[in-house]
Design a protein around this motif. Structure first.
Motif, mmCIF file in Angstrom:
data_model
loop_
_atom_site.group_PDB
_atom_site.id
_atom_site.type_symbol
_atom_site.label_atom_id
_atom_site.label_comp_id
_atom_site.label_asym_id
_atom_site.label_seq_id
_atom_site.Cartn_x
_atom_site.Cartn_y
_atom_site.Cartn_z
ATOM 1 N N THR A 4 1.756 19.916 2.021
ATOM 2 C CA THR A 4 0.896 19.215 0.887
ATOM 3 C C THR A 4 0.954 17.686 0.703
ATOM 4 O O THR A 4 2.107 17.297 0.111
ATOM 5 C CB THR A 4 0.874 19.925 -0.394
ATOM 6 N N LEU A 5 -0.018 16.879 0.652
ATOM 7 C CA LEU A 5 0.225 15.385 0.554
ATOM 8 C C LEU A 5 -0.732 15.019 -0.741
ATOM 9 O O LEU A 5 -1.800 15.294 -0.710
ATOM 10 C CB LEU A 5 -0.259 14.506 1.715
ATOM 11 N N ASP A 6 -0.130 14.387 -1.535
ATOM 12 C CA ASP A 6 -0.722 13.818 -2.859
ATOM 13 C C ASP A 6 -0.850 12.167 -2.486
ATOM 14 O O ASP A 6 0.314 11.581 -2.406
ATOM 15 C CB ASP A 6 -0.006 13.980 -3.929
ATOM 16 N N ILE A 7 -2.049 11.868 -1.929
ATOM 17 C CA ILE A 7 -2.058 10.207 -1.642
ATOM 18 C C ILE A 7 -3.096 9.629 -2.737
ATOM 19 O O ILE A 7 -3.998 10.111 -3.098
ATOM 20 C CB ILE A 7 -2.808 10.501 -0.191
ATOM 21 N N TRP A 8 -2.621 8.446 -2.935
ATOM 22 C CA TRP A 8 -3.465 7.221 -3.808
ATOM 23 C C TRP A 8 -4.608 6.877 -2.974
ATOM 24 O O TRP A 8 -4.372 6.336 -1.810
ATOM 25 C CB TRP A 8 -2.364 6.346 -4.041
ATOM 26 N N ARG A 9 -5.827 7.287 -3.484
ATOM 27 C CA ARG A 9 -6.967 6.692 -2.766
ATOM 28 C C ARG A 9 -7.614 5.766 -3.825
ATOM 29 O O ARG A 9 -7.823 5.830 -4.944
ATOM 30 C CB ARG A 9 -7.958 7.778 -2.377
ATOM 31 N N GLN A 10 -7.946 4.424 -3.149
ATOM 32 C CA GLN A 10 -8.687 3.450 -4.056
ATOM 33 C C GLN A 10 -9.554 2.759 -2.896
ATOM 34 O O GLN A 10 -8.952 1.911 -2.068
ATOM 35 C CB GLN A 10 -7.574 2.715 -4.584
ATOM 36 N N LYS A 11 -10.752 2.613 -3.147
ATOM 37 C CA LYS A 11 -11.782 1.959 -2.312
ATOM 38 C C LYS A 11 -11.635 0.589 -2.005
ATOM 39 O O LYS A 11 -11.440 0.062 -0.790
ATOM 40 C CB LYS A 11 -13.136 2.203 -2.977
ATOM 41 N N SER A 12 -11.121 -0.140 -2.980
ATOM 42 C CA SER A 12 -10.994 -1.467 -2.943
ATOM 43 C C SER A 12 -10.101 -2.108 -3.894
ATOM 44 O O SER A 12 -9.651 -1.424 -4.784
ATOM 45 C CB SER A 12 -12.448 -2.322 -2.973
ATOM 46 N N ALA A 13 -9.724 -3.475 -3.935
ATOM 47 C CA ALA A 13 -8.829 -3.873 -4.750
ATOM 48 C C ALA A 13 -9.423 -3.813 -6.261
ATOM 49 O O ALA A 13 -8.436 -3.540 -7.190
ATOM 50 C CB ALA A 13 -8.679 -5.537 -4.734
ATOM 51 N N ASN A 14 -10.826 -4.007 -6.614
ATOM 52 C CA ASN A 14 -11.185 -3.635 -7.851
ATOM 53 C C ASN A 14 -11.678 -2.416 -8.286
ATOM 54 O O ASN A 14 -11.946 -1.929 -9.527
ATOM 55 C CB ASN A 14 -12.198 -4.714 -8.204
ATOM 56 N N ALA A 15 -11.644 -1.240 -7.611
ATOM 57 C CA ALA A 15 -12.107 0.176 -7.584
ATOM 58 C C ALA A 15 -11.005 0.737 -8.243
ATOM 59 O O ALA A 15 -9.661 0.368 -8.156
ATOM 60 C CB ALA A 15 -12.492 0.728 -6.530
ATOM 61 N N GLU A 16 -11.365 1.936 -9.070
ATOM 62 C CA GLU A 16 -10.384 2.338 -9.735
ATOM 63 C C GLU A 16 -9.559 3.450 -8.566
ATOM 64 O O GLU A 16 -10.465 3.891 -7.815
ATOM 65 C CB GLU A 16 -11.033 3.343 -10.955
ATOM 66 N N VAL A 110 -5.114 -3.605 -1.462
ATOM 67 C CA VAL A 110 -6.375 -3.946 -0.767
ATOM 68 C C VAL A 110 -7.397 -2.688 -0.633
ATOM 69 O O VAL A 110 -8.532 -2.773 -0.629
ATOM 70 C CB VAL A 110 -5.742 -4.454 0.691
ATOM 71 N N LYS A 111 -6.881 -1.658 -0.222
ATOM 72 C CA LYS A 111 -7.406 -0.416 -0.155
ATOM 73 C C LYS A 111 -6.227 0.828 0.075
ATOM 74 O O LYS A 111 -5.394 0.527 0.736
ATOM 75 C CB LYS A 111 -8.236 -0.337 0.908
ATOM 76 N N ASP A 112 -6.433 1.787 -0.625
ATOM 77 C CA ASP A 112 -5.617 2.985 -0.606
ATOM 78 C C ASP A 112 -4.038 2.632 -0.568
ATOM 79 O O ASP A 112 -3.661 2.092 -1.475
ATOM 80 C CB ASP A 112 -5.826 3.886 0.739
ATOM 81 N N LEU A 113 -3.582 2.573 0.568
ATOM 82 C CA LEU A 113 -2.066 2.521 0.490
ATOM 83 C C LEU A 113 -1.608 0.931 1.037
ATOM 84 O O LEU A 113 -0.589 0.557 1.071
ATOM 85 C CB LEU A 113 -1.310 3.399 1.279
ATOM 86 N N ALA A 114 -2.860 0.234 1.474
ATOM 87 C CA ALA A 114 -2.498 -1.197 1.908
ATOM 88 C C ALA A 114 -2.448 -2.180 0.712
ATOM 89 O O ALA A 114 -3.440 -2.164 -0.106
ATOM 90 C CB ALA A 114 -3.617 -1.406 2.948
ATOM 91 N N VAL A 115 -1.488 -3.104 0.790
ATOM 92 C CA VAL A 115 -1.380 -4.053 -0.310
ATOM 93 C C VAL A 115 -1.437 -5.475 0.419
ATOM 94 O O VAL A 115 -1.069 -5.748 1.508
ATOM 95 C CB VAL A 115 -0.124 -3.910 -1.153
ATOM 96 N N ASP A 116 -1.608 -6.339 -0.401
ATOM 97 C CA ASP A 116 -1.621 -7.921 -0.278
ATOM 98 C C ASP A 116 -0.324 -8.460 -0.450
ATOM 99 O O ASP A 116 0.120 -8.617 -1.648
ATOM 100 C CB ASP A 116 -2.807 -8.630 -0.870
ATOM 101 N N ARG A 117 0.402 -8.755 0.615
ATOM 102 C CA ARG A 117 1.864 -9.396 0.283
ATOM 103 C C ARG A 117 1.883 -11.063 0.738
ATOM 104 O O ARG A 117 2.995 -11.411 1.006
ATOM 105 C CB ARG A 117 2.724 -8.588 1.014
#
Lengths: 248, 637
Positions: A4-16, A110-117
């Motif tokens: 069972t995976l609990d994953i952070w979903r976030q459409k874009s930088a500014n979305a909740e 940036v989206k979901d699990l991707a970030v801006d480094r």
């Protein structure tokens, strides 16, 4: 294996964003963690849903592109292992796994699990180099470097710039990253002319990017997939102090 | 197609020096008036961008990664060659030149290779000055090791992370030039097309991978430093994002694609573990310095390796190639492994593997020395397979790794499209039909640090082209076409994922156009590829939209180009009726299974020209002339 995976979903930088649960079965223990996510993504796409975005590239633990907080640990539970080199045999059937992006405001999602480094790039741009224009170089063996120094420089230079040190730190401090670069060059004769200026400028930029200060809990060393030692932070502090006091 | 190689006249060893003097220069004050577009920030791209900015040019550097430091050059493990002769073992510029030409199976240009060998020593100097922490001996001097295809120790290394350290060196130089304004860096922007104005390469169209914005950039020259195309096989040692798009777009605008069938299969990779496999991991060739490769003598032997006595093991490389043994070149070592497995002597799941055994080395040198030399590689192997290579021999199998073919370039690294320069793995120039280990890093940095800074100036000083801006109609049209293509991909709304097509293509290419090829198989591949492509354009599914971070869309665009490019590759493999280097045609082999070249008919670079949608590419030839080395059967016995 079934997970069972609990994953952070976030459409874009500014979305909740929010945590979403997924069940995945038929997972082989020989899969890497990212291959397990590939399986999830292929199944999501086949159902016409959006796949989970995550950063990855070389998948051999050297490019520093992969990330992920896995059950609260950067790159998961294994010591000295990037997410792409983590294999499912380290988990057990039926396990619940929480997957989140790096936690640090200087690494915006940036989206979901991707970030801006890119903050790391800007720190390096301030001083993480030796100013040696092409064509300037003397013969490579002209300046012998004691093996011990070369080895320490190499230990520090092994940093892959993944950001796990920041993600694990309660202060979101980038000190281990900055120290590794400063210590790499600081141990080489070629790095001496700019040694102190380099330290001041990189630390200033880290502050400007919003990374916190170091409070010596050493979580960064424990989380670092390349096992960069906190000793480099001690060296950085010494150089920083000297540069600040004596204006070097 | 105009394929003037522009090789300077005069004796081999004096060509580059003479050429440097003959080329026109751009005066320092005028350099800042030129804008150079550099696509890709690996070793070739970052070194070129930094060096050109140091000279005063305005550089725009593009990478689809989140940072230039992620480029796949970073994954090179073993080392970088240079003719320093620090070991006093008989190395010289000429020997490095000769080894490289021979290693390339006499299918490269003498003049280019000699220049590469000449500047190799400068590269090491430059890297040390930048702070690259190469391995050193106790006296403080640089250490060397041996690599396949050479009988001298000329490989410089930084543990098993040489590519990483060299890339971080170029990344540091690039960062330095970014902070002082010489380079403008664009992260997460992928090149989608090349823009020609008046027949000259003047810019690119990009897609911002975060916002989806399609825009274009104009300049006075374009440098493609976009790597190789091994991912046409889906499973390869390349990073997941490596692709042929930039080179293929240039090809569609008229740039010649040279020798695409020269693909290198690396002998020492970790075998495939199942259908879930997303990529293959290489174990550095340096391991062959101390590891011994063997397979059981008896076909189908299921015993564990420690139960197989010495006299029932076949150390086949040592047996077949006694003078080079385990350090035989890559193509030969790979084919021998395939031969062992094909004849039922393979080990591990599915019998697709052979042993790389360190037991003797550990006995001879002690575990500590082995740990020091290869510790990180052993750890990596254990992480992936769950087996401890200090106790159990590694299992290895060949995997696609590097592509010698690439866009055709002249001696100045310029393609047949004026202004379009191609550096590093993306070009075809130096490795012939097979690249020797530790030579990719050398070539990428040679091109970027020591060749293009000279030759680009000559083009700019003589091209006679005026300024253009990204508002010119050619740019607007290219932008529109790129956007339309994205919309077309998004609007298929079918059922299958981009990865499923990539896998299907890759499997076909590996079986029909991989380590060994034959006419029938290549014909089959050429029949099947269009069908996969047709299905792709009918039944692809991409979620979301084109105006957001969309990894499925990125992949789909790359797979679409692989689906066309694969045909060019197979066409080349089918036309080359000989075996040479990485291109092994089963019909052309000697009685003992060695590659059989056909020098009378095939001593040329095959340069393919785009002929239009649905048409077979047109073959052009650049004859290869060998004035200094004599073409011989490449023997490592």
């Amino acid at each position: 294996m079934k997970l069972t995976l609990d994953i952070w979903r976030q459409k874009s930088a500014n979305a909740e964003g929010k945590m979403v649960s997924y069940e995945v079965d038929d997972i082989s223990p020989d899969m890497s963690f990212l291959e397990m996510l590939d399986v999830l993504n292929e199944r999501l796409l086949e159902k016409g849903e959006d796949s989970v975005a995550f950063d990855h590239d070389c998948r051999e633990g050297i490019c520093g592109m992969c990330s992920l907080m896995i059950n609260g640990m950067p790159h998961g539970p294994e010591r000295a292992t990037t997410t792409c080199q983590l294999h499912m045999r380290k988990f057990h059937d039926g396990q619940r796994i929480t997957i989140e992006p790096w936690r640090a405001s200087s690494f915006p999602v940036v989206k979901d699990l991707a970030v801006d480094r890119s903050a790391f790039d800007r720190i390096v741009q301030k001083g993480g180099f030796i100013s040696a224009n092409t064509g300037n170089a003397p013969d490579a063996n002209a300046i012998p470097i004691p093996k011990k120094d070369a080895d320490i420089a190499m230990d520090a230079a092994a940093c892959i710039g993944c950001g796990a040190c920041v993600a694990v730190c309660k202060n979101s401090s980038a000190m281990l990253f900055v120290a590794a670069k400063a210590s790499h060059f600081g141990h080489l004769p070629q790095g001496q002319p700019e040694r102190y200026e380099r330290v001041i400028k990189m630390v200033e930029q880290a502050d400007a990017e919003g990374f916190g200060s170091c409070s010596n809990t050493y979580d960064c060393e424990a989380a670092c997939p390349k096992e960069i030692s906190v000793r480099h932070i001690a060296r950085l502090n010494r150089d920083y102090l000297r540069a600040s006091l004596f204006g070097e | 197609m105009n394929l003037d190689s522009k090789i300077p006249s005069g004796p081999l060893a004096e060509k580059w020096t003479k050429h440097k003097f003959d080329m026109k220069l751009v005066n320092p004050a005028n350099k800042r008036k030129y804008t150079i577009i550099v696509v890709g920030t690996g070793l070739a791209g970052a070194s070129a961008a930094a060096t050109l900015a140091e000279l005063g040019y305005k550089v725009l550097a593009f990478t689809y990664h989140d940072s230039p430091r992620r480029a796949h050059s970073i994954a090179a493990q073993g080392g970088i060659n240079a003719a320093k002769n620090y070991q006093n073992d008989g190395d010289s510029v000429y020997r490095l030149f000769y080894d490289t030409v021979k290693g390339g199976d006499f299918r490269s240009r003498e003049a280019n290779v000699h220049r590469l060998a000449e500047v190799s020593a400068n590269i090491i100097d430059q890297c040390v000055a930048q702070g690259v922490p190469f391995a050193r001996e106790y006296g403080g001097y640089l250490s060397n090791r041996s690599f396949g295809g050479a009988q001298v120790s000329r490989t410089f290394y930084a543990r098993g992370q040489t590519g990483q350290q060299l890339l971080l060196g170029t990344y540091a130089q690039l960062s330095k030039m970014t902070s002082n304004g010489g380079v403008t860096l664009f992260n997460r922007k992928e090149m989608l097309d090349l823009v020609l104005v008046n027949g000259h390469a003047r810019g690119i169209v990009t897609r911002d991978l975060i916002t989806g914005k399609v825009e274009s950039f104009a300049g006075d020259a374009v440098l493609l430093c976009t790597g190789g195309y091994s991912n046409v096989f889906y499973l390869s040692t390349n990073a997941k994002a490596c692709n042929v798009t930039a080179a293929y777009r240039a090809y569609k605008h008229g740039a010649g694609f040279a020798n695409p069938c020269y693909t290198q299969i690396h002998p020492t990779c970790i075998p495939v573990s199942g259908d879930h496999q997303s990529k293959l991991t290489l174990m550095s060739e340096s391991l062959r310095n101390d590891g011994r490769i063997w397979a059981p003598k008896k076909a189908g032997d299921q015993r564990s390796p420690d139960q197989i006595p010495e006299n029932e093991r076949d150390y086949y490389l040592e047996r077949k190639y006694p003078s080079f043994g385990n350090l035989s070149p890559r193509d030969i070592a790979s084919r021998s492994a395939k031969e062992a497995c094909d004849s039922g002597h393979g080990v591990g799941p599915g019998g697709r593997g052979v042993y790389l055994d360190f037991a003797d080395a550990i006995k001879r040198l002690g575990q500590k020395v082995i740990e020091e030399r290869y510790g990180n590689l052993f750890e990596m192997y254990e992480r992936i397979t769950g087996e401890n290579p200090y106790r159990v021999p590694m299992r290895i199998y060949p995997a696609p790794h590097y592509t010698m073919g690439g866009l055709w370039v002249d001696y100045n690294l310029m393609s047949n499209v004026p202004g379009l320069h191609v550096l590093g793995e993306a070009n075809f120039s130096d490795h012939g039909a097979n690249r020797l280990g530790a030579s990719a890093l050398m070539q990428g940095l040679a091109d970027g640090y020591f060749v293009i800074p000279y030759t680009l100036g000559h083009y700019l000083a003589t091209s006679g082209q005026g300024k253009v801006s990204a508002d010119a109609p050619e740019f607007k049209q290219a932008e529109q076409e790129a956007s339309e293509r994205i919309n077309k991909l998004m609007n298929i709304r079918g059922k299958r994922t981009p990865t499923s097509f990539h896998r299907e293509l890759g499997l076909l290419m590996w079986h029909k156009c991989g380590m060994a090829r034959n006419e029938k198989g290549l014909q089959e591949a050429l029949d099947k590829i269009p069908a996969i492509r047709e299905e792709f354009w009918k039944n692809l599914f991409i979620p979301g939209s084109g105006s957001e971070f969309n990894q499925s869309l990125e992949l789909a665009g790359r797979v679409a180009d692989f689906l066309e490019f694969a045909e060019v590759l197979c066409t080349d493999a089918l036309h080359r009726n000989e075996s040479c280097g990485g291109h092994f045609r089963e019909e052309y082999q000697t009685a003992d299974g060695e590659a059989k070249r056909n020098d009378a008919d095939f001593t040329y670079a095959a340069v393919w020209e785009y002929a239009g949608e649905g048409k077979r590419p047109v073959l052009n030839k650049e004859p290869l002339q060998f004035d200094n080395v004599s073409l011989s059967v490449r023997s490592y016995k």
